[in-house]
Design a protein around this motif. Structure first.
Motif, short mmCIF file in Angstrom:
data_model
loop_
_atom_site.label_atom_id
_atom_site.label_comp_id
_atom_site.label_asym_id
_atom_site.label_seq_id
_atom_site.Cartn_x
_atom_site.Cartn_y
_atom_site.Cartn_z
N ILE A 147 -16.67 -57.39 -53.10
CA ILE A 147 -17.84 -57.82 -53.93
C ILE A 147 -17.54 -59.52 -53.81
N TYR B 128 -26.73 -58.71 -59.36
CA TYR B 128 -26.04 -57.52 -59.18
C TYR B 128 -26.33 -56.71 -60.41
N PRO C 256 -28.31 -54.32 -60.35
CA PRO C 256 -28.37 -52.75 -59.86
C PRO C 256 -26.88 -52.28 -59.80
N GLU C 257 -26.04 -53.04 -59.36
CA GLU C 257 -24.47 -52.62 -59.48
C GLU C 257 -24.01 -52.34 -60.71
N LEU D 195 -25.24 -48.83 -62.00
CA LEU D 195 -24.65 -47.86 -61.46
C LEU D 195 -23.28 -47.59 -62.12
N VAL D 196 -22.60 -48.71 -62.65
CA VAL D 196 -21.17 -48.27 -63.38
C VAL D 196 -21.25 -48.12 -64.79
N MET E 261 -18.31 -55.74 -64.75
CA MET E 261 -18.12 -54.36 -64.34
C MET E 261 -17.37 -53.44 -65.11
N ARG F 297 -18.75 -50.50 -67.68
CA ARG F 297 -18.15 -49.53 -67.45
C ARG F 297 -17.82 -48.78 -69.23
#
Length: 258
Positions: A4, A22, A24-25, A28-29, A69, A73
């Motif tokens: 990353i 980021y 979109p990333e 995803l999480v 992230m 999460r």
């Protein structure tokens, strides 16, 4: 350098731009209840309010995204008392560190759906506190809210489970807190929360211990699920807190930016 970090280095590495790029990333999480646009605005707002945090994010955008992230999460709001973003130096290099706050731990307990309420309170020298395991189901704590309460002497936490039963009661004294503080990196530096918001760190220590005895979850139980007969988990999801928040358990080589 991580994958990353390498990817970020090839783009516009302004912190706000990195967060936007980021999303979109993050989506995803992220836990299913997280609205990524709102999440991103909170993160950008935290950077704008703290120049030292923004500077650390500019110097090491990979560390910023790693922290975000983790917050995504877990389904916690970055730059709030649920999930702190703080600038540190590791081996002399600035970076961003993400730390779960005590309100974040309480949120993870509520998310699991097994607890109807969570109580986390400090005890001060002039409070009246009484708890005898086996005799009292819950602590009896009387506070003069308008008087001088005195110094911090302890903290406790418990959850009232669905159905009314009381979870294990966590009671910690000053020695317990001192041992937790000793494991926290940078605890004695100027901007450490142990110095700037000591009461919150006492609360967090107790909440974190409680999180080892009651279910925690990054995902909120939906109303539809709560209407079914699906059993609640009997124990906390393994690793939810430990993997997300090394601050109280694993000392690292780092110091807060001062």
């Amino acid at each position: 350098m991580s994958q990353i970090s390498n990817a970020i280095a090839t783009r516009d590495n302004g912190p706000s731009s990195v967060i936007e790029q980021y999303k979109p990333e993050l989506a995803l999480v992220a836990a299913s209840h997280v609205k990524v646009d709102t999440f991103a605005r909170l993160a950008v707002g935290a950077l704008r309010q703290n120049p030292k945090l923004a500077a650390a994010a500019q110097a090491n955008p990979g560390s910023l995204m790693s922290a975000l992230m983790t917050a995504a999460r877990l389904g916690l709001e970055p730059g709030t008392e649920q999930f702190y973003l703080r600038p540190i130096k590791r081996k002399g290099q600035p970076e961003v560190q993400g730390i779960v706050g005590y309100q974040g731990i309480v949120e993870l307990i509520y998310n699991a759906g097994a607890a109807s309420s969570v109580v986390v309170e400090v005890v001060r020298a002039n409070d009246q506190f009484n708890y005898v395991p086996g005799l009292h189901e819950r602590p009896v704590h009387t506070v003069d809210w308008f008087g001088e309460r005195g110094d911090l002497v302890g903290v406790y936490a418990y959850a009232v489970m669905q159905g009314g039963a009381t979870s294990k009661v966590v009671v910690l004294n000053k020695d317990h807190i001192a041992r937790a503080k000793a494991k926290s990196d940078g605890a004695d530096t100027e901007y450490s929360p142990w110095r700037t918001d000591e009461e919150s760190m006492w609360l967090k220590t107790a909440a974190r211990r409680l999180g080892k005895w009651v279910p925690t979850s990054a995902e909120k139980r939906t109303a539809a699920l709560e209407r079914t007969d699906a059993p609640l988990p009997a124990s906390p999801a393994p690793g939810v807190l430990e993997a997300a928040d090394p601050d109280d358990e694993t000392p690292i080589e780092g110091e807060l930016v001062d």
